[in-house]
Design a protein around this motif. Structure first.
Motif, PDB file in Angstrom:
ATOM      1  N   THR A  86      58.455  67.692 -15.217  1.00 28.21           N
ATOM      2  CA  THR A  86      59.567  68.094 -14.354  1.00 28.21           C
ATOM      3  C   THR A  86      60.727  67.116 -14.531  1.00 28.21           C
ATOM      4  O   THR A  86      60.538  65.983 -14.976  1.00 28.21           O
ATOM      5  CB  THR A  86      59.185  68.111 -12.854  1.00 28.21           C
ATOM      6  OG1 THR A  86      58.842  66.781 -12.457  1.00 28.21           O
ATOM      7  CG2 THR A  86      58.039  69.054 -12.570  1.00 28.21           C
ATOM      8  N   LEU A  87      61.920  67.596 -14.182  1.00 28.01           N
ATOM      9  CA  LEU A  87      63.122  66.750 -14.204  1.00 28.01           C
ATOM     10  C   LEU A  87      63.845  66.943 -12.877  1.00 28.01           C
ATOM     11  O   LEU A  87      63.910  68.054 -12.371  1.00 28.01           O
ATOM     12  CB  LEU A  87      64.067  67.202 -15.312  1.00 28.01           C
ATOM     13  CG  LEU A  87      64.206  66.312 -16.540  1.00 28.01           C
ATOM     14  CD1 LEU A  87      63.065  66.653 -17.480  1.00 28.01           C
ATOM     15  CD2 LEU A  87      65.539  66.550 -17.195  1.00 28.01           C
ATOM     16  N   GLY A  88      64.425  65.876 -12.343  1.00 25.68           N
ATOM     17  CA  GLY A  88      65.164  65.973 -11.090  1.00 25.68           C
ATOM     18  C   GLY A  88      64.221  65.877  -9.907  1.00 25.68           C
ATOM     19  O   GLY A  88      63.094  65.398 -10.031  1.00 25.68           O
ATOM     20  N   GLY A  89      64.688  66.362  -8.751  1.00 23.82           N
ATOM     21  CA  GLY A  89      63.844  66.303  -7.560  1.00 23.82           C
ATOM     22  C   GLY A  89      64.538  66.957  -6.387  1.00 23.82           C
ATOM     23  O   GLY A  89      65.763  67.103  -6.369  1.00 23.82           O
ATOM     24  N   THR A 134      65.846  75.099  -6.348  1.00 22.74           N
ATOM     25  CA  THR A 134      67.029  74.567  -5.665  1.00 22.74           C
ATOM     26  C   THR A 134      66.812  74.664  -4.161  1.00 22.74           C
ATOM     27  O   THR A 134      66.422  75.723  -3.668  1.00 22.74           O
ATOM     28  CB  THR A 134      68.287  75.395  -6.034  1.00 22.74           C
ATOM     29  OG1 THR A 134      68.382  75.498  -7.457  1.00 22.74           O
ATOM     30  CG2 THR A 134      69.549  74.756  -5.488  1.00 22.74           C
ATOM     31  N   VAL A 135      67.062  73.578  -3.437  1.00 20.24           N
ATOM     32  CA  VAL A 135      67.014  73.627  -1.973  1.00 20.24           C
ATOM     33  C   VAL A 135      68.247  74.390  -1.494  1.00 20.24           C
ATOM     34  O   VAL A 135      69.375  74.020  -1.832  1.00 20.24           O
ATOM     35  CB  VAL A 135      66.999  72.208  -1.364  1.00 20.24           C
ATOM     36  CG1 VAL A 135      67.033  72.292   0.168  1.00 20.24           C
ATOM     37  CG2 VAL A 135      65.777  71.435  -1.832  1.00 20.24           C
ATOM     38  N   VAL A 136      68.033  75.502  -0.744  1.00 24.51           N
ATOM     39  CA  VAL A 136      69.171  76.304  -0.290  1.00 24.51           C
ATOM     40  C   VAL A 136      69.368  76.242   1.228  1.00 24.51           C
ATOM     41  O   VAL A 136      70.431  76.616   1.727  1.00 24.51           O
ATOM     42  CB  VAL A 136      69.074  77.783  -0.743  1.00 24.51           C
ATOM     43  CG1 VAL A 136      69.116  77.872  -2.262  1.00 24.51           C
ATOM     44  CG2 VAL A 136      67.840  78.477  -0.193  1.00 24.51           C
ATOM     45  N   ARG A 137      68.347  75.805   1.988  1.00 18.78           N
ATOM     46  CA  ARG A 137      68.527  75.724   3.446  1.00 18.78           C
ATOM     47  C   ARG A 137      67.612  74.628   3.978  1.00 18.78           C
ATOM     48  O   ARG A 137      66.472  74.509   3.543  1.00 18.78           O
ATOM     49  CB  ARG A 137      68.179  77.064   4.095  1.00 18.78           C
ATOM     50  CG  ARG A 137      68.387  77.072   5.603  1.00 18.78           C
ATOM     51  CD  ARG A 137      68.033  78.418   6.212  1.00 18.78           C
ATOM     52  NE  ARG A 137      69.137  79.368   6.164  1.00 18.78           N
ATOM     53  CZ  ARG A 137      69.025  80.640   5.790  1.00 18.78           C
ATOM     54  NH1 ARG A 137      67.868  81.115   5.407  1.00 18.78           N
ATOM     55  NH2 ARG A 137      70.073  81.430   5.801  1.00 18.78           N
ATOM     56  N   GLY A 138      68.125  73.819   4.950  1.00 16.37           N
ATOM     57  CA  GLY A 138      67.356  72.684   5.472  1.00 16.37           C
ATOM     58  C   GLY A 138      67.287  71.640   4.370  1.00 16.37           C
ATOM     59  O   GLY A 138      67.652  71.905   3.229  1.00 16.37           O
ATOM     60  N   GLY A 139      66.848  70.447   4.682  1.00 19.17           N
ATOM     61  CA  GLY A 139      66.664  69.445   3.637  1.00 19.17           C
ATOM     62  C   GLY A 139      67.934  69.117   2.878  1.00 19.17           C
ATOM     63  O   GLY A 139      69.053  69.278   3.366  1.00 19.17           O
ATOM     64  N   GLN A 140      67.727  68.698   1.605  1.00 18.08           N
ATOM     65  CA  GLN A 140      68.833  68.212   0.781  1.00 18.08           C
ATOM     66  C   GLN A 140      69.418  69.386   0.001  1.00 18.08           C
ATOM     67  O   GLN A 140      69.087  69.600  -1.182  1.00 18.08           O
ATOM     68  CB  GLN A 140      68.265  67.142  -0.158  1.00 18.08           C
ATOM     69  CG  GLN A 140      69.295  66.199  -0.732  1.00 18.08           C
ATOM     70  CD  GLN A 140      68.608  65.135  -1.570  1.00 18.08           C
ATOM     71  OE1 GLN A 140      67.637  64.499  -1.143  1.00 18.08           O
ATOM     72  NE2 GLN A 140      69.095  64.935  -2.791  1.00 18.08           N
ATOM     73  N   VAL A 141      70.278  70.176   0.655  1.00 16.56           N
ATOM     74  CA  VAL A 141      70.793  71.420   0.072  1.00 16.56           C
ATOM     75  C   VAL A 141      71.507  71.129  -1.256  1.00 16.56           C
ATOM     76  O   VAL A 141      72.335  70.225  -1.336  1.00 16.56           O
ATOM     77  CB  VAL A 141      71.743  72.138   1.056  1.00 16.56           C
ATOM     78  CG1 VAL A 141      72.463  73.298   0.381  1.00 16.56           C
ATOM     79  CG2 VAL A 141      70.968  72.627   2.275  1.00 16.56           C
ATOM     80  N   GLY A 142      71.136  71.869  -2.283  1.00 11.37           N
ATOM     81  CA  GLY A 142      71.748  71.693  -3.605  1.00 11.37           C
ATOM     82  C   GLY A 142      70.883  70.868  -4.558  1.00 11.37           C
ATOM     83  O   GLY A 142      71.126  70.901  -5.769  1.00 11.37           O
ATOM     84  N   ALA A 143      69.878  70.137  -4.016  1.00 14.45           N
ATOM     85  CA  ALA A 143      69.006  69.334  -4.884  1.00 14.45           C
ATOM     86  C   ALA A 143      68.205  70.267  -5.799  1.00 14.45           C
ATOM     87  O   ALA A 143      67.807  71.360  -5.392  1.00 14.45           O
ATOM     88  CB  ALA A 143      68.067  68.474  -4.055  1.00 14.45           C
ATOM     89  N   LYS A 144      67.979  69.822  -7.044  1.00 13.40           N
ATOM     90  CA  LYS A 144      67.346  70.681  -8.036  1.00 13.40           C
ATOM     91  C   LYS A 144      66.162  70.009  -8.715  1.00 13.40           C
ATOM     92  O   LYS A 144      66.157  68.788  -8.934  1.00 13.40           O
ATOM     93  CB  LYS A 144      68.348  71.058  -9.133  1.00 13.40           C
ATOM     94  CG  LYS A 144      69.318  72.135  -8.705  1.00 13.40           C
ATOM     95  CD  LYS A 144      70.169  72.596  -9.880  1.00 13.40           C
ATOM     96  CE  LYS A 144      71.236  73.557  -9.428  1.00 13.40           C
ATOM     97  NZ  LYS A 144      70.682  74.861  -9.032  1.00 13.40           N
ATOM     98  N   LEU A 145      65.169  70.847  -9.066  1.00 13.38           N
ATOM     99  CA  LEU A 145      64.010  70.402  -9.841  1.00 13.38           C
ATOM    100  C   LEU A 145      63.831  71.379 -10.995  1.00 13.38           C
ATOM    101  O   LEU A 145      63.749  72.590 -10.791  1.00 13.38           O
ATOM    102  CB  LEU A 145      62.755  70.405  -8.952  1.00 13.38           C
ATOM    103  CG  LEU A 145      61.441  69.965  -9.600  1.00 13.38           C
ATOM    104  CD1 LEU A 145      61.452  68.448  -9.846  1.00 13.38           C
ATOM    105  CD2 LEU A 145      60.255  70.328  -8.697  1.00 13.38           C
TER     106      LEU A 145
END
Lengths: 272, 104
Positions: free
Chosen positions: A47-50, A29-40
């Protein structure tokens, strides 16, 4: 990267499916910077998601197996094109749980089974005695096998995250269980019994052809030295020894210890 | 996270919205390790923990905001001069907690 992004429901159901089938899985999970909340979701070979950046997905996918192998979850910084600050990704791993294989569906085995489930172990109880090896006596166990140790060992694969507790107090059950497990990659093999019982037991195992190294793997009398007297206390003593072994600790009192309280000994060393 | 899944499923079945808070970073000494989780529902339910009780109330409030806005949030808790007697960690460490809504 074509097609629709998988829904969160689909990712959640694949995660739960992986947990149920004991498949090693990680969620980033992106937690800081970038697309926060996006999951892989990272499954073996899939893999699923991104995380909003294909090279980032690949870098995280590459890092996950090592974290899974070390049973660690952590937040790591990644350099991503277009972001001046590193993008921080929390990689949560779900390694398959350890297994506790109990030989002897005796009284001690009941709290042991219950407490081990609460600690996240898969629990298997084995005993040849039909009166003892019942689901009613072991409602928390994942499997209750009514059979002799050799029959059970033909059905259960002993892995490096398998912990074995031999509790039957009867050489005709205990010894085949010991002979059948001391040569396996099991993480822990403990056997109940008095000091006298264990002297005899070590001699008989040697006579049965077990090597001194194999016999030395046996933790007997089983458990930590906490003066356990009741079945529940003995279960705590056994699980205390297992937890300490998993973390590379001795199992003494923290009052007398130095360094980090939690986690594996090597982390304690690395943190100093 | 595995330990709170039954509660999350039950609350969602009951029609509540749910946010999950996860310890994603620990510096120094902290009561719960990385990966510890707590779930909060729009109905006010709470399960699991992210510390030994020091910041759960604060995280609960943050989770309610995350449920209102739908935006995930990273929060840092530690001993600072102004927080020492407020929602600081008694054990002297710093933790980062990521709070996110459970979405479709």
């Amino acid at each position: 990267m074509t097609g629709l992004a998988p829904s969160r429901v689909e990712m959640q159901s694949r995660l739960e499916q992986a947990l149920a089938t004991r498949t090693p899985v990680a969620v980033a999970t992106v937690v800081r910077g970038g697309q926060v909340g996006a999951k892989l979701l990272i499954l073996p070979g899939e893999t699923l998601g991104g995380l909003g950046d294909a090279p980032l997905d690949l870098a995280v996918q590459t890092d996950a197996p090592d974290l899974l192998a070390r049973e660690r979850s952590e937040t790591r910084p990644y350099h991503v094109a277009g972001h001046p600050e590193p993008v921080e990704v929390f990689i949560e791993t779900f390694p398959p749980p350890p297994t506790l294989l109990i030989f002897g569906a005796v009284h001690v085995a009941q709290p042991l089974s219950r407490f081990a489930k609460a600690l996240g172990f898969d629990v298997i109880v084995s005993d040849a005695r039909a009166k003892l090896a019942t689901v009613e006596r072991f409602p928390d166990a994942d499997r209750v096998i009514q059979g002799w140790p050799d029959e059970t060992l033909a059905e259960v694969e002993i892995l490096p995250n398998t912990y074995v507790a031999i509790l039957s107090h009867d050489p005709k059950f205990d010894e085949p269980a010991l002979i059948g497990t001391l040569g396996t990659p099991a993480a822990y093999i403990g056997a109940i019994g008095s000091r006298n019982t264990n002297e005899d037991r070590r001699r008989r195992l040697a006579e049965a052809g077990m090597s001194p190294e194999q016999i030395a793997r046996m933790r007997a009398p089983i458990g930590l030295d906490i003066g356990a007297a009741t079945p529940e206390e003995m279960a705590i003593s056994i699980l205390g020894e297992i937890i300490a072994l998993r973390r590379g600790r001795d199992g003494g009192s923290l009052t007398a210890a130095t360094g980090r309280i939690r986690g594996a000994r090597e982390e304690a060393v690395a943190a100093r | 996270m595995k330990d709170i899944l039954p509660e999350v499923d039950a609350w969602r079945t009951a029609g509540s919205r749910v946010a999950i808070a996860t310890v994603v970073k620990v510096e120094g000494s902290a009561p719960r390790p990385v990966g510890a989780t707590m779930a909060v529902s729009s109905a006010g339910d709470l399960a699991g923990s992210v510390s030994g009780g020091c910041v759960e109330t604060a995280v609960f409030e943050e989770a309610q905001e995350v449920l209102r806005t739908g935006q995930p949030k990273l929060i840092r808790y530690g001993i600072t001069d102004e927080m020492a007697w407020d929602v600081g960690l008694a054990c002297g460490g710093t933790i980062e907690v990521f709070v996110e809504p459970v979405t479709e």
